[in-house]
Design a protein around this motif. Structure first.
Motif, PDB file in Angstrom:
ATOM      1  N   THR A   1       0.666  -1.305   0.007  1.00 38.93           N
ATOM      2  CA  THR A   1       0.130  -0.014   0.026  1.00 38.93           C
ATOM      3  C   THR A   1       1.036   1.261  -0.052  1.00 38.93           C
ATOM      4  OG1 THR A   1      -1.767  -1.213   1.268  1.00 38.93           O
ATOM      5  CG2 THR A   1      -1.899   1.398   1.299  1.00 38.93           C
ATOM      6  N   MET A   2       1.775   1.126   0.666  1.00 39.82           N
ATOM      7  CA  MET A   2       2.741   2.243   0.953  1.00 39.82           C
ATOM      8  C   MET A   2       3.420   2.668  -0.527  1.00 39.82           C
ATOM      9  SD  MET A   2       3.550   5.119   2.510  1.00 39.82           S
ATOM     10  CE  MET A   2       2.937   4.629   4.127  1.00 39.82           C
ATOM     11  N   GLN A   3       3.956   1.485  -1.151  1.00 39.18           N
ATOM     12  CA  GLN A   3       4.507   1.602  -2.427  1.00 39.18           C
ATOM     13  C   GLN A   3       3.538   2.074  -3.397  1.00 39.18           C
ATOM     14  OE1 GLN A   3       6.243  -2.338  -3.182  1.00 39.18           O
ATOM     15  NE2 GLN A   3       8.079  -1.844  -2.334  1.00 39.18           N
ATOM     16  N   VAL A   4       2.516   1.893  -3.598  1.00 39.05           N
ATOM     17  CA  VAL A   4       1.641   2.409  -4.613  1.00 39.05           C
ATOM     18  C   VAL A   4       1.152   3.599  -4.267  1.00 39.05           C
ATOM     19  CG1 VAL A   4      -1.060   2.086  -5.462  1.00 39.05           C
ATOM     20  CG2 VAL A   4       0.644   0.181  -5.076  1.00 39.05           C
ATOM     21  N   THR A   5       0.994   4.198  -2.893  1.00 39.77           N
ATOM     22  CA  THR A   5       0.980   5.486  -2.746  1.00 39.77           C
ATOM     23  C   THR A   5       1.992   6.374  -3.014  1.00 39.77           C
ATOM     24  OG1 THR A   5      -0.667   5.003  -0.697  1.00 39.77           O
ATOM     25  CG2 THR A   5       0.345   7.163  -0.475  1.00 39.77           C
ATOM     26  N   VAL A   6       3.187   5.814  -2.548  1.00 36.89           N
ATOM     27  CA  VAL A   6       4.490   6.987  -2.969  1.00 36.89           C
ATOM     28  C   VAL A   6       4.723   6.925  -4.458  1.00 36.89           C
ATOM     29  CG1 VAL A   6       6.844   7.167  -2.841  1.00 36.89           C
ATOM     30  CG2 VAL A   6       5.719   6.529  -0.911  1.00 36.89           C
ATOM     31  N   LEU A   7       4.203   5.726  -5.303  1.00 33.99           N
ATOM     32  CA  LEU A   7       4.320   5.901  -6.925  1.00 33.99           C
ATOM     33  C   LEU A   7       3.225   6.813  -7.413  1.00 33.99           C
ATOM     34  CD1 LEU A   7       5.129   2.085  -7.546  1.00 33.99           C
ATOM     35  CD2 LEU A   7       6.551   3.929  -7.573  1.00 33.99           C
ATOM     36  N   CYS A   8       2.323   6.869  -6.850  1.00 34.64           N
ATOM     37  CA  CYS A   8       1.217   7.578  -7.295  1.00 34.64           C
ATOM     38  C   CYS A   8       1.488   9.162  -7.174  1.00 34.64           C
ATOM     39  CB  CYS A   8      -0.312   7.471  -6.775  1.00 34.64           C
ATOM     40  SG  CYS A   8      -1.020   5.776  -7.506  1.00 34.64           S
ATOM     41  N   LEU A   9       2.130   9.493  -5.843  1.00 35.38           N
ATOM     42  CA  LEU A   9       2.322  10.810  -5.617  1.00 35.38           C
ATOM     43  C   LEU A   9       3.639  11.247  -6.423  1.00 35.38           C
ATOM     44  CD1 LEU A   9       1.755  10.712  -1.486  1.00 35.38           C
ATOM     45  CD2 LEU A   9       0.231  11.565  -3.290  1.00 35.38           C
ATOM     46  N   VAL A  10       4.561  10.531  -6.575  1.00 33.64           N
ATOM     47  CA  VAL A  10       5.769  10.747  -7.248  1.00 33.64           C
ATOM     48  C   VAL A  10       5.172  10.997  -8.937  1.00 33.64           C
ATOM     49  CG1 VAL A  10       7.843  10.026  -8.345  1.00 33.64           C
ATOM     50  CG2 VAL A  10       7.412   9.906  -6.016  1.00 33.64           C
ATOM     51  N   ALA A  11       4.400  10.214  -9.287  1.00 29.27           N
ATOM     52  CA  ALA A  11       3.789  10.401 -10.660  1.00 29.27           C
ATOM     53  C   ALA A  11       2.989  11.600 -10.797  1.00 29.27           C
ATOM     54  CB  ALA A  11       2.755   9.448 -11.160  1.00 29.27           C
ATOM     55  N   ALA A  12       2.213  12.112  -9.582  1.00 23.58           N
ATOM     56  CA  ALA A  12       1.359  13.334  -9.757  1.00 23.58           C
ATOM     57  C   ALA A  12       2.197  14.419  -9.597  1.00 23.58           C
ATOM     58  CB  ALA A  12       0.444  13.180  -8.250  1.00 23.58           C
ATOM     59  N   ALA A  13       3.346  14.282  -8.833  1.00 20.93           N
ATOM     60  CA  ALA A  13       4.190  15.528  -8.848  1.00 20.93           C
ATOM     61  C   ALA A  13       4.753  15.663 -10.060  1.00 20.93           C
ATOM     62  CB  ALA A  13       5.336  15.222  -7.662  1.00 20.93           C
ATOM     63  N   ILE A  14       5.216  14.704 -10.893  1.00 18.38           N
ATOM     64  CA  ILE A  14       5.817  14.890 -12.271  1.00 18.38           C
ATOM     65  C   ILE A  14       4.826  15.620 -13.052  1.00 18.38           C
ATOM     66  CG2 ILE A  14       6.591  13.478 -14.279  1.00 18.38           C
ATOM     67  CD1 ILE A  14       7.828  11.500 -12.337  1.00 18.38           C
ATOM     68  N   LEU A  15       3.691  15.203 -13.079  1.00 22.96           N
ATOM     69  CA  LEU A  15       2.697  15.793 -14.059  1.00 22.96           C
ATOM     70  C   LEU A  15       2.329  17.066 -13.576  1.00 22.96           C
ATOM     71  CD1 LEU A  15       0.048  12.813 -14.745  1.00 22.96           C
ATOM     72  CD2 LEU A  15       1.838  13.916 -16.247  1.00 22.96           C
ATOM     73  N   LEU A  16       2.133  17.383 -12.288  1.00 27.58           N
ATOM     74  CA  LEU A  16       1.944  18.761 -11.757  1.00 27.58           C
ATOM     75  C   LEU A  16       2.932  19.819 -11.972  1.00 27.58           C
ATOM     76  CD1 LEU A  16       0.459  18.091  -8.248  1.00 27.58           C
ATOM     77  CD2 LEU A  16      -0.602  19.005 -10.238  1.00 27.58           C
ATOM     78  N   ALA A  17       4.317  19.335 -12.026  1.00 30.40           N
ATOM     79  CA  ALA A  17       5.299  20.113 -12.181  1.00 30.40           C
ATOM     80  C   ALA A  17       5.504  20.419 -13.842  1.00 30.40           C
ATOM     81  CB  ALA A  17       6.650  19.424 -12.001  1.00 30.40           C
TER      82      ALA A  17
END
Length: 135
Positions: free
Chosen positions: A9-25
């Motif tokens: 669960t933590m891995q999926v959460t972190v991966l989603c947040l990093v991908a979100a940060a990439i797209l947001l940036a």
């Protein structure tokens, strides 16, 4: 098994947040979506996969840092998926897609107790079915 659920669960959460940060940036920088950007994300994922470190950090505050670093190459792949669905997204839409990925990651994080409860219920039912549970 509970540790695997917590770690996954933590891995999926972190991966989603990093991908979100990439797209947001990228959206904040004014970049629009394109198939070229999808190719860049996939090339980045391949590069990250091939250069994965062999970390020996261990758990930090109950989080498996080694597992996170080992699967971090999947974040660009996850960022590329919404762009395949909306290849002509404007920078604002790119930010929105990033926000949705971040939301997905946080929903996954907050559902972790539900996952653990479901696992406990299934485990209890299996024990009852096998007759090994005390009644």
């Amino acid at each position: 098994m509970e540790t695997a659920i917590r770690t996954g669960t933590m891995q999926v959460t972190v991966l989603c947040l990093v991908a979100a940060a990439i797209l947001l940036a990228l959206g904040l920088a004014g970049a629009a979506a394109s198939l070229v950007l999808v190719g860049v994300f996939l090339a980045l994922a391949v590069g990250l996969y091939l250069t994965r470190p062999t970390p020996h950090v261990g758990p930090v505050l109950g989080i498996d840092v080694d597992g996170l670093l080992d699967s971090l190459w999947l974040a660009p792949v996850l960022a590329a998926l919404p762009l395949l669905l909306e290849p002509a997204a404007s920078p604002e839409e790119l930010q929105a897609l990033g926000g949705l990925l971040g939301l997905l990651g946080m929903v996954n994080y907050f559902l972790r107790p539900v996952y653990l409860l479901a696992y406990a219920v299934v485990e209890t039912i299996q024990r009852w079915g096998s007759g090994s549970a005390e009644r």
